[in-house]
Scaffold this active site. Sequence first.
Site, PDB file in Angstrom:
ATOM      1  N   GLU A  36       1.362   4.651 -17.155  1.00  0.00           N
ATOM      2  CA  GLU A  36       0.722   3.351 -16.893  1.00  0.00           C
ATOM      3  C   GLU A  36       0.919   2.398 -18.072  1.00  0.00           C
ATOM      4  O   GLU A  36       0.773   2.797 -19.228  1.00  0.00           O
ATOM      5  CB  GLU A  36      -0.777   3.586 -16.657  1.00  0.00           C
ATOM      6  CG  GLU A  36      -1.378   2.660 -15.656  1.00  0.00           C
ATOM      7  CD  GLU A  36      -0.848   2.883 -14.247  1.00  0.00           C
ATOM      8  OE1 GLU A  36       0.071   2.131 -13.859  1.00  0.00           O
ATOM      9  OE2 GLU A  36      -1.334   3.779 -13.553  1.00  0.00           O
ATOM     10  N   THR A  38       3.640   1.292 -19.011  1.00  0.00           N
ATOM     11  CA  THR A  38       4.847   1.710 -19.722  1.00  0.00           C
ATOM     12  C   THR A  38       6.078   0.975 -19.200  1.00  0.00           C
ATOM     13  O   THR A  38       7.073   0.868 -19.904  1.00  0.00           O
ATOM     14  CB  THR A  38       5.080   3.226 -19.533  1.00  0.00           C
ATOM     15  OG1 THR A  38       4.856   3.526 -18.153  1.00  0.00           O
ATOM     16  CG2 THR A  38       4.139   4.044 -20.385  1.00  0.00           C
ATOM     17  N   SER A  70      -0.636 -14.470   8.029  1.00  0.00           N
ATOM     18  CA  SER A  70      -1.096 -13.157   7.578  1.00  0.00           C
ATOM     19  C   SER A  70      -2.550 -12.968   7.973  1.00  0.00           C
ATOM     20  O   SER A  70      -3.385 -13.833   7.695  1.00  0.00           O
ATOM     21  CB  SER A  70      -0.967 -13.053   6.056  1.00  0.00           C
ATOM     22  OG  SER A  70      -1.783 -12.001   5.590  1.00  0.00           O
ATOM     23  N   GLY A 126      -5.462  -6.928  -3.248  1.00  0.00           N
ATOM     24  CA  GLY A 126      -6.180  -7.118  -4.509  1.00  0.00           C
ATOM     25  C   GLY A 126      -6.897  -5.880  -5.018  1.00  0.00           C
ATOM     26  O   GLY A 126      -7.872  -5.996  -5.766  1.00  0.00           O
ATOM     27  N   LEU A 129      -3.154  -1.600  -5.307  1.00  0.00           N
ATOM     28  CA  LEU A 129      -2.219  -0.729  -4.591  1.00  0.00           C
ATOM     29  C   LEU A 129      -0.942  -1.486  -4.209  1.00  0.00           C
ATOM     30  O   LEU A 129      -0.218  -1.108  -3.307  1.00  0.00           O
ATOM     31  CB  LEU A 129      -2.898  -0.126  -3.348  1.00  0.00           C
ATOM     32  CG  LEU A 129      -4.114   0.759  -3.643  1.00  0.00           C
ATOM     33  CD1 LEU A 129      -4.776   1.230  -2.353  1.00  0.00           C
ATOM     34  CD2 LEU A 129      -3.728   1.976  -4.494  1.00  0.00           C
ATOM     35  N   SER A 130      -0.727  -2.601  -4.900  1.00  0.00           N
ATOM     36  CA  SER A 130       0.530  -3.353  -4.782  1.00  0.00           C
ATOM     37  C   SER A 130       0.766  -4.016  -3.435  1.00  0.00           C
ATOM     38  O   SER A 130       1.887  -4.023  -2.925  1.00  0.00           O
ATOM     39  CB  SER A 130       1.728  -2.451  -5.086  1.00  0.00           C
ATOM     40  OG  SER A 130       1.931  -2.431  -6.441  1.00  0.00           O
ATOM     41  N   ASP A 176       6.336  -1.520  -9.446  1.00  0.00           N
ATOM     42  CA  ASP A 176       5.799  -1.684  -8.094  1.00  0.00           C
ATOM     43  C   ASP A 176       6.905  -1.992  -7.087  1.00  0.00           C
ATOM     44  O   ASP A 176       6.997  -1.382  -6.023  1.00  0.00           O
ATOM     45  CB  ASP A 176       4.758  -2.817  -8.068  1.00  0.00           C
ATOM     46  CG  ASP A 176       3.627  -2.571  -9.048  1.00  0.00           C
ATOM     47  OD1 ASP A 176       3.523  -1.437  -9.550  1.00  0.00           O
ATOM     48  OD2 ASP A 176       2.866  -3.509  -9.325  1.00  0.00           O
TER      49      ASP A 176
HETATM   50  C1  GLA Z   1       0.826  -3.643 -12.524  1.00  0.00           C
HETATM   51  C2  GLA Z   1       2.230  -4.169 -12.738  1.00  0.00           C
HETATM   52  C3  GLA Z   1       3.198  -3.021 -13.024  1.00  0.00           C
HETATM   53  C4  GLA Z   1       2.682  -2.123 -14.147  1.00  0.00           C
HETATM   54  C5  GLA Z   1       1.223  -1.736 -13.900  1.00  0.00           C
HETATM   55  C6  GLA Z   1       0.630  -0.981 -15.057  1.00  0.00           C
HETATM   56  O1  GLA Z   1       0.770  -2.878 -11.361  1.00  0.00           O
HETATM   57  O2  GLA Z   1       2.667  -4.875 -11.603  1.00  0.00           O
HETATM   58  O3  GLA Z   1       4.472  -3.541 -13.331  1.00  0.00           O
HETATM   59  O4  GLA Z   1       2.833  -2.755 -15.380  1.00  0.00           O
HETATM   60  O5  GLA Z   1       0.415  -2.869 -13.641  1.00  0.00           O
HETATM   61  O6  GLA Z   1       1.267   0.247 -15.218  1.00  0.00           O
END
Ligand code: GLA
Length: 390
Positions: A36, A38, A70, A126, A129-130, A176
């Site tokens: 994380e 990184t 959406s 939000g 979880l991307s 992500d």
């Molecule tokens: C967010 C960012 C990622 C990553 C994480 C932390 O999800 O979008 O690129 O830096 O935080 O690991």
Amino acid sequence: MLDHLQQAKESFIKRFGEGGRIHAIRSPGRVNLIGEHTDYNDGFVCPMAIEPHVLMICRAREDGQVNVHSSAYAEHDVRFSVDGEIARARSGDWSNYVRGPAAMLRSKGVPMVGMDCYITNTLPTGSGLSSSAAMEVGTMLALLTLAGNEMGAQEIASLCQRAEHEYAGMPCGIMDQSIVAGGREGHAMLLDCRDLSRRFIPLDPLELRVVVVNSNFKPQLVGSEYDDRGRECEAGVAHFRKLNPGITHLRDVTLDQVLAARSDLDETVFRRCRHVVAENARCQQFAELMEKRQYEQAGELMVQSHESLRDDYDVSTTHLDHLVDSAVRLKGVYGSRMTGAGFGGCTVSLVQPRHVEQFAEQIRASYMQTFDITPDVIVTTATNGAQLIE
Ligand code: GLA
């Protein structure tokens, strides 16, 4: 999934009318098992694509107009033309997740057609979880598909990362978008964020389950912390580069070098560097242990990762700490940690399959009793990256 697809198609037709060839794209969320903060340090990450997803139903238009609705952001639709300049909307507006990828394709000279598109999520927005990467990658895949173009998953990921930087205004790393575009069913991905090489780590659902717990709590005053962490890491790199000009990222620094530099570094910068360098080692070791099915030891590394994010990187919250502390006390849990950028969001735990139900019940009860907030417990499986499913 089938029900969700059917419902989404009906909603699409209700909104945009019948006729023409309708496509469906599934774009997954992601959870990071370890590694994380990184990725923007050229290091290692170990995420997997997960089942809650973003579903995009789309159909080509001949007039170059893009119309997107959406269900998660029903307050306004996105409308623009692929034939003109694609402007960035105001900061925080969800339309940037659609505008950005379209603008990136345009800047590369990739031919596009317009589209009507209906987006619906099982993936919460939000919550770390991307959902934003899922929307970006899904949008790019939709625009490519409708114009009859193809592009490799990593190129899609890199363009979507640029979209996130330039349109959504978030200076994220490559994790992500890479996992959302390139995930593999039944596997986590050990990704080297420097050369983008990857190794897929099998996850046997008969031996362990990956459980995400959404704290459903975001502290106030969260804003520029992510950017701050990036700057603090750069300050660390600037110091180490004076010792060795070959050092360009914290990836190039060893833990011994960090420890030896303690008195020369600002205390905060020191702790940030210690986290990143140790986390890179943990991530690579984790992947090896998982391959050898040494789940106990792998789980311990997750807990160490959490402690380092809490104490050295300062990105955890009381809520996430509580979830992790409770998780590791429960039966059948190999390890647990906060996941994603932090400052709220989710934890991830590795749990023995036969204990999953009890784990869900107990963690929910303990969290509710302490904070009076209901968490969402999601038992995930590792899925493929974004795909055309119809
Ligand atoms: C967010 C960012 C990622 C990553 C994480 C932390 O999800 O979008 O690129 O830096 O935080 O690991």
